[in-house]
Design an enzyme around this catalytic site. Structure first.
Site, short mmCIF file in Angstrom:
data_model
loop_
_atom_site.label_atom_id
_atom_site.label_comp_id
_atom_site.label_asym_id
_atom_site.label_seq_id
_atom_site.Cartn_x
_atom_site.Cartn_y
_atom_site.Cartn_z
N ASP A 111 0.84 -1.19 0.00
CA ASP A 111 0.00 0.00 0.00
C ASP A 111 0.89 1.26 0.00
O ASP A 111 1.86 1.32 -0.75
CB ASP A 111 -0.95 -0.05 1.21
CG ASP A 111 -2.08 0.97 1.12
OD1 ASP A 111 -3.09 0.69 0.46
OD2 ASP A 111 -1.94 2.06 1.71
N TYR B 38 -3.68 11.06 1.29
CA TYR B 38 -4.23 11.01 -0.06
C TYR B 38 -4.29 12.42 -0.66
O TYR B 38 -3.99 12.61 -1.85
CB TYR B 38 -5.63 10.39 -0.03
CG TYR B 38 -5.62 8.91 0.24
CD1 TYR B 38 -5.77 7.99 -0.80
CD2 TYR B 38 -5.45 8.41 1.53
CE1 TYR B 38 -5.75 6.63 -0.57
CE2 TYR B 38 -5.42 7.05 1.78
CZ TYR B 38 -5.57 6.16 0.73
OH TYR B 38 -5.54 4.82 0.98
N HIS C 19 -4.41 -7.81 0.44
CA HIS C 19 -3.74 -6.53 0.63
C HIS C 19 -2.94 -6.48 1.93
O HIS C 19 -1.83 -5.97 1.97
CB HIS C 19 -4.81 -5.44 0.63
CG HIS C 19 -4.30 -4.05 0.59
ND1 HIS C 19 -3.84 -3.46 -0.55
CD2 HIS C 19 -4.17 -3.12 1.57
CE1 HIS C 19 -3.46 -2.21 -0.30
NE2 HIS C 19 -3.65 -1.98 0.98
#
Length: 377
Positions: free
Chosen positions: A168, A298, A353
């Site tokens: 990630d 983000y 993930h």
């Protein structure tokens, strides 16, 4: 040089008491019949998880287990950095820094630190703005800046040359480390790769199978991009609610543990993660108040441009990629090989993930094999 100080997790009783009050006061709504996980977090499952959180989950026991890992803090670039530093019994072992992402934490690595410690001096930082590193206090914390902080941390610990691993955002931080200081990295191991399309004519045409996989990934991305768009554009609006409601925070995070994992059509999330594992990760965000600064990554990356996360030039450091099928990322191999010096590519039979938590045996074996092949050259 700024001091490195021992650290132990010690959450005040009043924080836990406040959590319990908020869980008791959760204002639930009635979903439409049959909504399940298709419309987001399954409310029936979330209610049971919050009931367990309130009445059965034992944070003090978890806290004691986490405190068995040797932990420290230091200040780098005006930011507190928390990290685990688990030295190998072999003083000549290679150092390995491992990075988590969103919505994860150092607790993702709880099953793998001790086995990895048999081979490496393991350094496991909480990313700036995450967990026990505390909220960031100034803008500009992109993966590029986080990479510089990790490089400084390794220098501060006396490691001139080492390996790095990540998934990630941790994969992007690891990639940026390789771009910034390739001479210091023996190699990198990634369990997620973002590989933009290379310049026209620079790689072979994709096969039909590769095009189909890329299309499948893009379709999934369209369905799952809501959280990312919100956090990249208006993270503060979202974070008010997540920082105020433990049920809301759990709903936002736990959904990703289901969607991004190797779970069958029955959506049994506990086939891959226990309630305690899910809640311990959520607790790290809750007790540190870091969901807002974690979400902000983000936004920072969007305004920082592509070079702040995905590579804007080729990575020369030897790179291993382990693709876990539940992750939902299907990078085109020719594109990956254009951007990265791929020396090992492993298609895993299971896992997703959160690989180190969901499939720790596969994760450990691949990391150890990768750096065993690369040696300490």
């Amino acid at each position: 040089m700024t001091a490195v100080k021992p650290f132990a997790i010690e959450v005040p009783d009043e924080v836990l008491d406040d959590l319990h009050r908020r869980l008791d006061a959760t204002r639930w709504f009635d979903p439409l019949p049959g909504a399940g996980w298709e419309e987001g977090t399954d409310l029936d499952y979330l209610k049971e998880l919050c009931r367990y959180w309130r009445h059965d989950y034992d944070w003090r026991a978890v806290e004691a287990q986490l405190n068995l890992f040797p932990q420290y803090t230091t200040t780098i670039d005006n930011q507190r950095i928390h990290f685990i530093h688990a030295r190998c019994r072999n003083p000549d072992a290679m150092a390995l820094v491992i990075h988590h992402g969103w919505p994860g934490s150092i607790t993702e690595f709880a099953k793998v630190i001790e086995p990895l410690r048999e081979h490496f001096h393991v350094v496991c930082p909480s990313l700036p703005g995450y967990g026990f590193s505390g909220p960031t206090s100034e803008p500009g914390w992109t993966p590029r800046r986080m990479a510089a902080a990790s490089l400084e941390l390794m220098s501060r610990l006396g490691y001139d040359r080492f390996g790095a691993q990540g998934g990630d955002w941790g994969a992007m931080v690891t990639t940026q480390m390789a771009l910034q200081a390739p001479e210091r990295l023996t190699g990198i191991h990634l369990n997620l790769i973002i590989a933009p399309e290379p310049p026209p004519g620079s790689v072979r045409d994709l096969t039909d199978e590769e095009r189909a996989a890329l299309s499948e990934g893009r379709t999934r991305n369209l369905a799952e991009r809501g959280y990312r768009v919100q956090q990249a554009t208006r993270p503060q609006t979202l974070s008010v609610g997540l920082n105020d409601s433990p049920a809301g925070l759990a709903a936002w995070i736990v959904e990703k543990f289901l969607v991004w994992s190797d779970i069958g059509p029955d959506n049994d999330i506990e086939a891959s993660f226990t309630k305690d594992e899910l809640l311990t990760n959520v607790m790290v965000y809750w007790v540190t108040g870091t969901i807002a600064s974690a979400n902000r990554l983000y936004y920072e990356t969007r305004i920082g441009g592509r070079g702040a996360s995905a590579p804007d030039r080729q990575v020369e450091v030897p790179t291993a990629y382990a693709r876990f099928p539940g992750d939902g990322i299907f990078p085109a191999r020719p594109w990956v090989e254009y951007w990265y010096n791929i020396v090992r590519w492993t298609e895993m039979p299971r896992g997703g993930h959160f690989a180190s938590l969901e499939a720790p045996d596969l994760y450990i074996d691949d990391v150890v094999a990768t750096f065993g092949e690369l040696g300490q050259s």
